[in-house]
Design a protein around this motif. Structure first.
Motif, PDB file in Angstrom:
ATOM      1  N   LYS A 103       1.475  -1.300 -10.839  1.00 16.05           N
ATOM      2  CA  LYS A 103       0.013  -1.226 -11.072  1.00 16.05           C
ATOM      3  C   LYS A 103      -0.427  -2.332 -11.990  1.00 16.05           C
ATOM      4  O   LYS A 103      -1.462  -2.970 -11.477  1.00 16.05           O
ATOM      5  CB  LYS A 103      -0.172  -0.003 -11.732  1.00 16.05           C
ATOM      6  CG  LYS A 103      -1.699   0.278 -11.952  1.00 16.05           C
ATOM      7  CD  LYS A 103      -2.264   1.956 -12.267  1.00 16.05           C
ATOM      8  CE  LYS A 103      -3.535   1.996 -12.754  1.00 16.05           C
ATOM      9  NZ  LYS A 103      -4.379   2.455 -11.709  1.00 16.05           N
ATOM     10  N   ARG A 154      -6.847   3.264   3.075  1.00 15.31           N
ATOM     11  CA  ARG A 154      -7.586   2.036   2.835  1.00 15.31           C
ATOM     12  C   ARG A 154      -6.571   0.641   3.598  1.00 15.31           C
ATOM     13  O   ARG A 154      -7.067  -0.390   3.567  1.00 15.31           O
ATOM     14  CB  ARG A 154      -8.141   1.520   1.488  1.00 15.31           C
ATOM     15  CG  ARG A 154      -9.105   2.525   0.939  1.00 15.31           C
ATOM     16  CD  ARG A 154      -9.380   2.070  -0.255  1.00 15.31           C
ATOM     17  NE  ARG A 154     -10.358   3.103  -0.963  1.00 15.31           N
ATOM     18  CZ  ARG A 154     -11.519   3.152  -1.018  1.00 15.31           C
ATOM     19  NH1 ARG A 154     -12.121   2.042  -0.261  1.00 15.31           N
ATOM     20  NH2 ARG A 154     -12.111   4.082  -1.675  1.00 15.31           N
ATOM     21  N   SER A 188      -9.745  -3.769  -0.089  1.00 15.08           N
ATOM     22  CA  SER A 188      -9.456  -3.659   1.442  1.00 15.08           C
ATOM     23  C   SER A 188     -10.287  -4.430   2.174  1.00 15.08           C
ATOM     24  O   SER A 188      -9.860  -4.975   3.059  1.00 15.08           O
ATOM     25  CB  SER A 188      -9.521  -2.163   1.512  1.00 15.08           C
ATOM     26  OG  SER A 188     -10.554  -1.598   1.265  1.00 15.08           O
ATOM     27  N   TYR A 224       0.963  -1.346  -0.018  1.00 13.45           N
ATOM     28  CA  TYR A 224       0.025  -0.105   0.074  1.00 13.45           C
ATOM     29  C   TYR A 224       0.849   1.158   0.098  1.00 13.45           C
ATOM     30  O   TYR A 224       1.902   1.180   0.070  1.00 13.45           O
ATOM     31  CB  TYR A 224      -0.985   0.073   1.260  1.00 13.45           C
ATOM     32  CG  TYR A 224      -1.845   1.067   1.033  1.00 13.45           C
ATOM     33  CD1 TYR A 224      -2.899   0.881   0.023  1.00 13.45           C
ATOM     34  CD2 TYR A 224      -2.120   2.169   2.118  1.00 13.45           C
ATOM     35  CE1 TYR A 224      -3.879   1.851  -0.156  1.00 13.45           C
ATOM     36  CE2 TYR A 224      -3.218   2.989   2.041  1.00 13.45           C
ATOM     37  CZ  TYR A 224      -4.201   3.021   1.106  1.00 13.45           C
ATOM     38  OH  TYR A 224      -5.014   3.795   0.702  1.00 13.45           O
ATOM     39  N   PHE A 225       0.255   2.110  -0.282  1.00 13.37           N
ATOM     40  CA  PHE A 225       1.093   3.538  -0.185  1.00 13.37           C
ATOM     41  C   PHE A 225       1.226   3.736   1.376  1.00 13.37           C
ATOM     42  O   PHE A 225       0.978   3.113   2.327  1.00 13.37           O
ATOM     43  CB  PHE A 225       0.168   4.801  -0.681  1.00 13.37           C
ATOM     44  CG  PHE A 225      -0.096   4.662  -2.157  1.00 13.37           C
ATOM     45  CD1 PHE A 225       0.991   4.678  -3.220  1.00 13.37           C
ATOM     46  CD2 PHE A 225      -1.408   4.605  -2.593  1.00 13.37           C
ATOM     47  CE1 PHE A 225       0.754   4.639  -4.446  1.00 13.37           C
ATOM     48  CE2 PHE A 225      -1.922   4.481  -3.877  1.00 13.37           C
ATOM     49  CZ  PHE A 225      -0.693   4.584  -5.045  1.00 13.37           C
ATOM     50  N   GLN A 228      -5.097  -1.561  -8.476  1.00  7.48           N
ATOM     51  CA  GLN A 228      -5.226  -0.716  -7.342  1.00  7.48           C
ATOM     52  C   GLN A 228      -4.322  -1.685  -6.156  1.00  7.48           C
ATOM     53  O   GLN A 228      -4.349  -2.589  -6.146  1.00  7.48           O
ATOM     54  CB  GLN A 228      -6.788  -0.291  -6.878  1.00  7.48           C
ATOM     55  CG  GLN A 228      -7.320   0.591  -8.089  1.00  7.48           C
ATOM     56  CD  GLN A 228      -8.533   1.320  -7.770  1.00  7.48           C
ATOM     57  OE1 GLN A 228      -9.468   0.692  -7.278  1.00  7.48           O
ATOM     58  NE2 GLN A 228      -8.657   2.600  -7.921  1.00  7.48           N
ATOM     59  N   ILE A 229      -4.241  -0.768  -5.115  1.00 13.10           N
ATOM     60  CA  ILE A 229      -4.038  -1.085  -3.790  1.00 13.10           C
ATOM     61  C   ILE A 229      -4.769  -0.785  -2.694  1.00 13.10           C
ATOM     62  O   ILE A 229      -5.416   0.444  -2.938  1.00 13.10           O
ATOM     63  CB  ILE A 229      -2.394  -0.927  -3.399  1.00 13.10           C
ATOM     64  CG1 ILE A 229      -1.991   0.697  -3.944  1.00 13.10           C
ATOM     65  CG2 ILE A 229      -1.501  -1.673  -4.284  1.00 13.10           C
ATOM     66  CD1 ILE A 229      -0.454   0.967  -3.651  1.00 13.10           C
TER      67      ILE A 229
END
Ligand SMILES: N[C@@H](CCC(=O)N[C@@H](CS)C(=O)NCC(=O)O)C(=O)O
Length: 207
Positions: free
Chosen positions: A44, A15, A69, A9-10, A51-52
């Motif tokens: 990606k 999320r 998520s 994830y970022f 998405q992550i």
């Protein structure tokens, strides 16, 4: 079977944070892979939905990948005893998390919506918060175990989701929980669980 995880994830709460919290509470080893914006374009295409967050699950049968998520959070909860003790409690967790998601949508609308709508979106969000907290209180009161949690005698992922979401709200309005003592207590109960307490001490407050 030994199973390890990697969460991608970022480097923000977003999320991914509920998943991190559940992995910490589960007490399992996992890699908290926080990627930078510049890494994203090359990653990606690897992601099932582009998405992550995404969870890599390393099993004896090979590496598996799970996206979305709430599906990830529910999977960890199921694997590690935080999804209620029967299918009814598990369905209640789903219901409560979906309802928290509805309020979260209002939060996202305020936070990321156009500047011109900021005031009115914030008003809509914080008009809904007391109604939401009153409803959550009713679930705590109706829980037959009287554990102080939302649905079960033990912690569920719905409690963790709520505790985290309350911090998101409090970062905007520090007094958001005033007048809702059972919800305040629930959050204190969740955050005082030793593994979560240790993680929060290391992570610090949400910005
Ligand atoms: N429904 C998905 C939404 C995932 C999502 O919106 N991820 C965003 C970050 S919060 C993302 O990957 N953004 C980058 C992109 O779409 O390229 C979930 O809950 O996991």
């Amino acid at each position: 079977m030994t199973m390890k995880y990697k969460l991608v994830y970022f480097d923000v709460a977003g999320r991914g944070e509920v998943i991190r919290l559940l992995l910490h509470q589960a007490g399992v080893e996992f890699e908290d892979n926080r990627i930078k914006g510049e890494q994203w374009p090359s990653l990606k295409p690897e992601m099932p939905f582009g998405q992550i967050p995404v969870l890599y699950v390393y099993t004896d049968e090979g590496t598996k990948i799970l996206a979305q998520s709430n599906a990830i959070a529910r999977f960890i909860a199921r694997e590690h005893g935080m999804n209620g003790k029967d299918s009814w409690e598990s369905a209640q967790c789903d219901m409560l998390v979906d309802s928290m998601g509805d309020l979260r949508d209002l939060y996202i609308k305020w936070k990321f919506g156009p500047d011109a709508d900021k005031e009115s979106n914030k008003a809509k969000l914080f008009e809904s918060v007391p109604v939401f907290l009153t409803r959550m209180t009713k679930f705590v009161e109706a829980n037959p175990s009287k554990s102080g949690y939302l649905v079960s005698s033990e912690l569920t992922w719905a409690d963790v989701y709520l505790a985290h979401f309350l911090d998101v709200l409090k970062a905007v309005e520090p007094n958001a929980l005033a007048g809702h003592p059972k919800i305040q207590k629930l959050q204190e109960k969740v955050w005082s669980l030793p593994r979560l307490k240790a993680y929060l001490a290391e992570r610090g407050p949400l910005s």
